[in-house]
Design a protein around this motif. Structure first.
Motif, short mmCIF file in Angstrom:
data_model
loop_
_atom_site.label_atom_id
_atom_site.label_comp_id
_atom_site.label_asym_id
_atom_site.label_seq_id
_atom_site.Cartn_x
_atom_site.Cartn_y
_atom_site.Cartn_z
N VAL A 81 -3.25 3.64 9.32
CA VAL A 81 -2.03 4.24 8.76
C VAL A 81 -1.53 3.40 7.59
CG1 VAL A 81 0.39 4.75 9.23
CG2 VAL A 81 -1.36 5.38 10.90
N ILE A 82 -1.49 2.10 7.74
CA ILE A 82 -1.02 1.23 6.67
C ILE A 82 -1.95 1.33 5.46
CG2 ILE A 82 -0.61 -1.17 6.02
CD1 ILE A 82 1.54 0.01 7.80
N ALA A 83 -3.26 1.36 5.70
CA ALA A 83 -4.21 1.46 4.59
C ALA A 83 -4.02 2.79 3.84
CB ALA A 83 -5.63 1.33 5.12
N SER A 84 -3.77 3.87 4.56
CA SER A 84 -3.57 5.18 3.92
C SER A 84 -2.30 5.18 3.08
CB SER A 84 -3.50 6.28 4.98
OG SER A 84 -4.71 6.34 5.72
N ILE A 85 -1.24 4.57 3.61
CA ILE A 85 0.03 4.52 2.88
C ILE A 85 -0.12 3.69 1.60
CG2 ILE A 85 2.40 3.67 2.97
CD1 ILE A 85 2.44 4.37 5.93
N LEU A 86 -0.77 2.55 1.69
CA LEU A 86 -0.95 1.70 0.51
C LEU A 86 -1.82 2.39 -0.53
CD1 LEU A 86 -1.49 -1.83 2.16
CD2 LEU A 86 0.57 -0.93 1.05
#
Length: 246
Positions: free
Chosen positions: A199-204
């Motif tokens: 999720v964090i990688a997708s947001i970044l």
């Protein structure tokens, strides 16, 4: 005690030259109607031999393997590098192992070690009793498929009584079963932290922050999640519960 007798015999043969003929009168084994007694030198030899194999016994005949692997996978899933350090994980795994093994060790002391130390039981019957007690723990926590596989490889079995399974077959089966169980638990622990990383990688990526490490950003959120669910107590309690029958 066959191995102990063989060790004593080999030592006596190696040191049976004229220069040592007068120096080893204490290296003796005395047979009597009350059992077999060993000299002080032979007892020291057996004690030193036991100390060398003690780490292997802790790893191969207890819950230590499963616990330390799960804790190591958990640390890797959190992404905290060397926190907690290896010494802390090993200490936690050892204490948790003693907690899990306490019923078995208590029975072992009461039925085998204590009578032997009090002189009410000879060495060989004490070892047989202790071996039977340990077999109960090992067999109760060994997958039947793994036990059958090593029995087939050894060309023995099937066994009518679990107590008939030799340690040469039971120990590798137990270790294999422990590894499989540890990786299954580790997989379940890894999943929620993997979801947070994704999720964090997708947001970044959506924000165009390509140069910012997703692992660095997700670490506080993983720590927050782990603290909120009381992760250490949950993990340790779940590991102990997998041996709840002991």
């Amino acid at each position: 005690m066959t191995a102990l007798r063989v060790t004593a015999l080999v030592a006596a043969l190696l040191l049976s030259g004229p220069a040592f003929a007068q120096g080893l009168p204490a290296l003796t084994i005395t047979e009597s109607t009350g059992g077999t007694s060993y000299s002080l030198s032979l007892q020291i030899l057996a004690l030193m031999t036991a100390l060398t194999v003690l780490p292997s016994l802790v790893l191969g005949m207890s819950a230590f393997t499963r616990i330390i692997i799960v804790l190591s996978i958990l640390r890797q899933a959190l992404g905290t590098q060397q926190t907690p350090p290896n010494q802390v994980l090993i200490a936690l795994a050892l204490f948790l192992t003693f907690f899990v093994m306490q019923p078995t060790l208590g029975t072992l002391y009461a039925e085998a070690l204590s009578p032997f130390l009090d002189g009410r039981l000879a060495a060989e019957p004490a070892i047989e009793r202790g071996g039977a007690i340990m077999k109960e723990f090992l067999i109760a926590n060994t997958r039947q498929n793994d036990l059958l596989m090593f029995s087939d490889l050894a060309g023995a079995g099937p066994y009518e009584d679990p107590r008939d399974v030799p340690f040469s077959t039971l120990l590798p089966a137990f270790m294999t079963s422990e590894l499989k169980t540890a990786f299954q638990i580790g997989f379940l622990l890894f999943l929620p932290f993997l979801v947070i990383d994704m999720v964090i990688a997708s947001i970044l990526m959506a924000l165009g922050m390509m140069m910012l490490s997703p692992m660095l950003v997700s670490l506080p959120f993983k720590l927050l999640l782990f603290v909120l669910v009381d992760g250490w107590a949950l993990t340790v309690g779940s590991l102990a519960a997998t041996y709840g029958g002991q």
